[in-house]
Write a protein that holds these residues in place. Structure first.
Motif, short mmCIF file in Angstrom:
data_model
loop_
_atom_site.label_atom_id
_atom_site.label_comp_id
_atom_site.label_asym_id
_atom_site.label_seq_id
_atom_site.Cartn_x
_atom_site.Cartn_y
_atom_site.Cartn_z
N UNK A 154 -7.82 -1.53 -3.90
CA UNK A 154 -8.36 -0.67 -4.95
C UNK A 154 -8.38 0.77 -4.47
N UNK A 155 -7.91 1.67 -5.32
CA UNK A 155 -7.86 3.09 -4.98
C UNK A 155 -8.89 3.86 -5.81
N UNK A 156 -9.69 4.65 -5.11
CA UNK A 156 -10.69 5.51 -5.76
C UNK A 156 -10.33 6.97 -5.52
N UNK B 135 0.84 -1.20 0.00
CA UNK B 135 0.00 0.00 0.00
C UNK B 135 0.87 1.25 0.00
N UNK B 136 1.91 1.25 0.83
CA UNK B 136 2.84 2.38 0.86
C UNK B 136 3.50 2.57 -0.50
N UNK B 137 3.92 1.49 -1.11
CA UNK B 137 4.57 1.60 -2.42
C UNK B 137 3.63 2.22 -3.45
N UNK B 138 2.36 1.81 -3.40
CA UNK B 138 1.38 2.39 -4.33
C UNK B 138 1.25 3.89 -4.11
N UNK B 139 1.12 4.30 -2.86
CA UNK B 139 0.94 5.72 -2.57
C UNK B 139 2.17 6.55 -2.95
N UNK B 140 3.35 5.99 -2.76
CA UNK B 140 4.57 6.71 -3.11
C UNK B 140 4.75 6.85 -4.62
N UNK B 141 4.10 5.97 -5.38
CA UNK B 141 4.25 5.99 -6.83
C UNK B 141 3.22 6.87 -7.54
N UNK C 19 -9.43 7.30 -1.65
CA UNK C 19 -9.90 6.28 -0.73
C UNK C 19 -9.31 4.96 -1.21
N UNK C 20 -8.50 4.32 -0.34
CA UNK C 20 -7.84 3.07 -0.72
C UNK C 20 -8.34 1.97 0.20
N UNK C 21 -9.02 0.98 -0.38
CA UNK C 21 -9.63 -0.09 0.40
C UNK C 21 -8.93 -1.41 0.09
N UNK D 169 -9.26 4.75 -9.67
CA UNK D 169 -7.98 5.31 -10.07
C UNK D 169 -6.92 4.25 -10.34
N UNK D 170 -6.86 3.22 -9.52
CA UNK D 170 -5.82 2.22 -9.72
C UNK D 170 -5.94 1.10 -8.70
N UNK D 171 -4.98 0.20 -8.77
CA UNK D 171 -5.00 -0.97 -7.89
C UNK D 171 -3.62 -1.21 -7.30
#
Length: 249
Positions: free
Chosen positions: A244-246, A51-57, A192-194, A223-225
């Motif tokens: 999943x990120x909205x 999750x952190x990697x996704x947010x940092x990217x 919002x990331x669930x 937005x992405x996954x």
């Protein structure tokens, strides 16, 4: 919005008493062994680092000094600590709030925070007892029309709510009201990331994507996954956890 997916069968994992008992045990164990910090959800799937990697990217990148985070169903608070930790790769220094309806969860997270040197007196990392389905948002300054957060995280909270058999004033299972509550806490343009082990990506999109119909302007768009390991069985491909990120529009 399309109709939501079929309900999950109720389970004790959807009950507040279950989680209060779980976190009370963790607090008592922490009393005897301060290295015990309780269970971190989806550890086997490496969910927090992914999750952190996704947010940092994300592009453009989230500003580390000002991005605000709300962790729904915070548990032991470990996701916020990872986001905060420079050595862990996060290094975010904006306002962070973890909420949980279990008082014992909040107590455990606050204890771990003190151990890690995150003193909540400056308001940087805070934990609060709060029930997302039953307590108001606007009076706390969490309403997206007046404030809200840049990033709202759910790591299994919707899973637990979907296992609760209670119904709301409209006769719906309480999980059907969750989306409208979450939308209100995300800033326009925020995320919002669930994370879920009970719902697939397509099912999560059915639950959350689209415009709100419960009196709040705006809604969520996909937005992405978060990419999780996949497995093959019987010639079919799958995975045990979905993220999943909205984006709030």
């Amino acid at each position: 919005m399309a109709p939501p997916p079929p309900y999950l069968d109720p389970s004790e994992l959807g009950n507040k008493d279950y989680w209060q008992t779980t976190y009370t045990h963790d607090v008592l164990t922490h009393d005897q062994n301060p290295t015990h910090t309780g269970t971190t959800w989806f550890t086997d799937s490496n969910a927090a680092p992914l999750t952190l990697r996704y947010l940092l990217a994300l592009s453009p990148p989230l500003p580390k000094a000002s991005t605000t985070f709300l962790d729904l169903g915070t548990g032991n608070g470990e996701m916020l600590f990872l986001l905060r930790s420079a050595s862990g790769g996060g290094g975010f220094t904006g306002r962070m709030l973890g909420v949980d309806y279990s008082p014992a969860s909040v107590e455990l997270a606050a204890r771990v925070a003190r151990q890690k040197g995150y003193d909540d007196t400056d308001g940087a990392v805070r934990f609060r007892e709060w029930d997302i389905l039953r307590e108001p948002t606007a009076e706390n300054g969490w309403d997206g029309e007046e404030g809200g957060f840049d990033v709202v995280l759910d790591k299994g909270t919707f899973d637990a709510i979907a296992l609760n058999e209670e119904t709301d004033a409209r006769g719906r299972r309480v999980c059907e009201g969750y989306r409208a509550r979450v939308v209100r806490m995300v800033k326009v343009g925020g995320r919002f990331l669930v994370t879920s082990c009970n719902w697939t990506e397509s099912e999560l999109r059915e639950w959350f994507e689209g415009q709100d119909k419960d009196g709040m302007k705006g809604g969520f768009e996909f937005e992405g996954r978060v990419e999780y390991p996949k497995f093959k069985f019987g010639g079919r491909e799958g995975q045990s956890v979905y993220g999943v990120c909205f984006r709030r529009v």
